[in-house]
Design a protein around this motif. Sequence first.
Motif, short mmCIF file in Angstrom:
data_model
loop_
_atom_site.label_atom_id
_atom_site.label_comp_id
_atom_site.label_asym_id
_atom_site.label_seq_id
_atom_site.Cartn_x
_atom_site.Cartn_y
_atom_site.Cartn_z
N TYR A 170 0.84 -1.21 0.00
CA TYR A 170 0.00 0.00 0.00
C TYR A 170 0.87 1.25 0.00
O TYR A 170 1.89 1.31 0.68
CB TYR A 170 -0.88 0.04 1.25
CG TYR A 170 -2.11 -0.82 1.19
CD1 TYR A 170 -3.31 -0.30 0.74
CD2 TYR A 170 -2.06 -2.16 1.57
CE1 TYR A 170 -4.45 -1.10 0.70
CE2 TYR A 170 -3.19 -2.95 1.52
CZ TYR A 170 -4.39 -2.42 1.08
OH TYR A 170 -5.51 -3.20 1.02
N SER A 229 -7.68 10.94 -0.94
CA SER A 229 -9.14 10.85 -0.86
C SER A 229 -9.86 11.74 -1.85
O SER A 229 -10.72 11.29 -2.61
CB SER A 229 -9.61 11.19 0.56
OG SER A 229 -9.07 10.29 1.49
N ARG A 275 -11.36 0.96 -0.99
CA ARG A 275 -11.98 1.86 -0.02
C ARG A 275 -11.35 1.75 1.37
O ARG A 275 -11.26 2.72 2.10
CB ARG A 275 -13.49 1.58 0.06
CG ARG A 275 -14.24 2.50 1.00
CD ARG A 275 -15.73 2.37 0.80
NE ARG A 275 -16.18 0.99 0.91
CZ ARG A 275 -17.42 0.59 0.60
NH1 ARG A 275 -18.31 1.47 0.15
NH2 ARG A 275 -17.77 -0.67 0.74
N THR A 276 -10.94 0.56 1.76
CA THR A 276 -10.34 0.31 3.07
C THR A 276 -9.03 -0.42 2.86
O THR A 276 -8.93 -1.29 2.00
CB THR A 276 -11.26 -0.55 3.94
OG1 THR A 276 -12.53 0.09 4.03
CG2 THR A 276 -10.69 -0.75 5.33
N ASP A 277 -8.01 -0.07 3.65
CA ASP A 277 -6.70 -0.71 3.48
C ASP A 277 -6.68 -2.08 4.14
O ASP A 277 -6.10 -2.28 5.21
CB ASP A 277 -5.58 0.18 4.00
CG ASP A 277 -5.86 0.73 5.39
OD1 ASP A 277 -7.00 0.62 5.86
OD2 ASP A 277 -4.92 1.26 6.01
N LEU A 278 -7.31 -3.01 3.47
CA LEU A 278 -7.41 -4.38 3.98
C LEU A 278 -6.12 -5.15 3.77
O LEU A 278 -5.46 -5.01 2.74
CB LEU A 278 -8.53 -5.13 3.25
CG LEU A 278 -9.97 -4.70 3.47
CD1 LEU A 278 -10.87 -5.46 2.50
CD2 LEU A 278 -10.40 -4.97 4.90
N GLU A 285 -15.03 -3.91 -0.84
CA GLU A 285 -14.15 -2.78 -0.56
C GLU A 285 -13.30 -2.40 -1.77
O GLU A 285 -12.87 -1.26 -1.90
CB GLU A 285 -13.25 -3.08 0.63
CG GLU A 285 -13.99 -3.36 1.94
CD GLU A 285 -14.81 -2.16 2.40
OE1 GLU A 285 -14.26 -1.04 2.45
OE2 GLU A 285 -16.01 -2.34 2.67
N GLU A 339 -15.96 6.48 -2.87
CA GLU A 339 -15.33 5.83 -1.72
C GLU A 339 -13.87 5.43 -1.96
O GLU A 339 -13.24 4.91 -1.04
CB GLU A 339 -16.12 4.58 -1.33
CG GLU A 339 -17.51 4.85 -0.81
CD GLU A 339 -18.53 4.92 -1.94
OE1 GLU A 339 -19.73 5.09 -1.63
OE2 GLU A 339 -18.13 4.82 -3.11
N ARG A 391 -10.13 5.27 -1.80
CA ARG A 391 -9.28 5.95 -0.83
C ARG A 391 -7.81 5.55 -0.90
O ARG A 391 -6.94 6.34 -0.68
CB ARG A 391 -9.79 5.67 0.59
CG ARG A 391 -11.11 6.35 0.91
CD ARG A 391 -10.99 7.86 0.91
NE ARG A 391 -12.23 8.52 1.27
CZ ARG A 391 -13.16 8.87 0.40
NH1 ARG A 391 -12.98 8.63 -0.88
NH2 ARG A 391 -14.27 9.47 0.80
#
Length: 239
Positions: free
Chosen positions: A78, A85, A111-114, A125, A186, A188
């Motif tokens: 990442y 954003s 959308r989410t740093d999974l 996401e 969304e 990000r």
Amino acid sequence: MDLKRNAHLVIVCLLGFALASFGCISVSIAGTYREEFDGNKIDATLWEVMAEGDASYKIENGQLTMTSPDEADGILIYWRGGDISDVDFSFEIKATVSAETNNAGVISFIRTDLPPTLNTTINGEWKTMFWCGLNTPGWYINNDDWKSTGTEGPEFEGVWKAAIKGDKIDCYFDDEKVVTIDKIPEERFVCFGPDTYTSHYSGEMVIDYIELSGPTVPDTAVEAAGKLSAVWGMLKIER
């Protein structure tokens, strides 16, 4: 005295001009960072590697290699160098995905740093992604449901680029724009890797470089230092 005062005035003016010029140069190169993996470690202030199971990475000969040896493993990298954003932002990546990679290899906004997670279907996401590999190469978009953009691309090797401009994303293969898609609000984070899940995928991705641009992206330090030296050289010549 007047001659000395005038000489000082000229020097001050030249210094102001030089600093102003450096400011202009800084603006023109601001927000561009190129990661070429010259060291042997990931810069933790700019990148985060998330690995599960026996997945691993190494840096060797200026390349980052991420390996997910089995279906129970997974690995992603990442970008952490600034918020993306609500700004225009672009990335370019030159990478090779192993031909043995099991329908994986992802270049994506999420959308989410999974971390890599157990999943048997595409996690909601993930918003916009390029899937590398034999079966489904191409850009995909998740706008309530996953769909292909209708464009295919390199299966295993190439230069991929995505550029956010306002509410659109331009997608490229090897410097050729192939599709423009809607930016999903969304979106990000941006990440790359051979395997997003700790199930049903495995493989390897070798990255030659990643270049990122945007107002929250830090300058490449070497370029900024070079510009400063040039300005002071100009000041010395003028004096």
